[in-house]
Design an enzyme around this catalytic site. Sequence first.
Site, short mmCIF file in Angstrom:
data_model
loop_
_atom_site.label_atom_id
_atom_site.label_comp_id
_atom_site.label_asym_id
_atom_site.label_seq_id
_atom_site.Cartn_x
_atom_site.Cartn_y
_atom_site.Cartn_z
N HIS A 167 0.84 -1.19 0.00
CA HIS A 167 0.00 0.00 0.00
C HIS A 167 0.88 1.25 0.00
O HIS A 167 2.03 1.22 0.45
CB HIS A 167 -0.90 -0.01 1.23
CG HIS A 167 -2.06 -0.95 1.13
ND1 HIS A 167 -3.19 -0.83 1.92
CD2 HIS A 167 -2.28 -2.02 0.34
CE1 HIS A 167 -4.05 -1.80 1.62
NE2 HIS A 167 -3.52 -2.54 0.66
N CYS A 218 -2.40 -0.32 7.45
CA CYS A 218 -1.59 0.90 7.37
C CYS A 218 -1.66 1.70 8.66
O CYS A 218 -0.66 2.29 9.08
CB CYS A 218 -2.02 1.72 6.16
SG CYS A 218 -1.58 0.91 4.60
N GLU A 221 0.91 3.88 1.88
CA GLU A 221 1.42 4.32 3.19
C GLU A 221 2.63 3.47 3.62
O GLU A 221 3.61 3.99 4.15
CB GLU A 221 0.34 4.22 4.27
CG GLU A 221 -0.89 5.06 4.03
CD GLU A 221 -2.00 4.26 3.36
OE1 GLU A 221 -1.72 3.55 2.37
OE2 GLU A 221 -3.14 4.35 3.83
#
Lengths: 151, 151
Positions: free
Chosen positions: B60, B93, B62
Amino acid sequence: MEQGKSIQTEDERAMRAALDEAYLAKEAGEVPIGAVVVYQGRIVGRGRNRVEQLQDPTAHAEILAITAATENLGAKYLTDCTLYVSLEPCVMCMGALRWAQVSRIVYATSDPKAGYHVLAPKAPHPRAVIEVGPFGDEAAGLLRSFFSERR
Amino acid sequence: MEQGKSIQTEDERAMRAALDEAYLAKEAGEVPIGAVVVYQGRIVGRGRNRVEQLQDPTAHAEILAITAATENLGAKYLTDCTLYVSLEPCVMCMGALRWAQVSRIVYATSDPKAGYHVLAPKAPHPRAVIEVGPFGDEAAGLLRSFFSERR
């Protein structure tokens, strides 16, 4: 905790491999946590805590084992896989296991401080089966001795 | 959403950089989400969603931005940093942001389906400040158009 020649179950063999990773983490000065991903009876991903070595707070055993398994299998979902980990997953790792759709999660010992069940009991994938597996005393003892030696 | 010559705040500049990452993700066929980490007014980490490219469910925006920032700063904690992300962080995250001790988190648009507040409202670090920032309409529209084009 010598296994000798006793016959091991698949859960015991896999958790033993996760503990092997935890011992390697300890040797490297890391909090001793290890994980493996098993698919059709075969270990397809291994990971041990590398937060200090990589100076990366996301480098938990489960994250590295998931990434290794997806790379190995060439798939972003681990739907028919079991993840074995020596310590109950944290929120981040349970979120990762959810995205990876790992269908079964087995941990050796619980983490009353940072385990997912404290901060995010609804985090697991709704279809995931979560179990407490073998070698809990050994996994807990390994962590306890690591922290007592550091004091 | 042309900014023209208007004076931008630091939040706007940083979120614009996060959106730039989201547009790059879209070009690569990824769900368009981008993130940056800012330390002392400077972007020290960038990340965009790379789940498809890497076939890695943990890739992801992040996570990649955090990893880039810790590598860049040579520190495993991002205590005085702000993370800007175009979409509300998921459980994984938010767990990573907790471990990294990111002190401020700004997201452009909320995620009523997979945002952390649905599944794990207690996941954030107790000292973290979480805010909804600028360009929410643009970030939401970018996601909406991506999914409608795929149908």
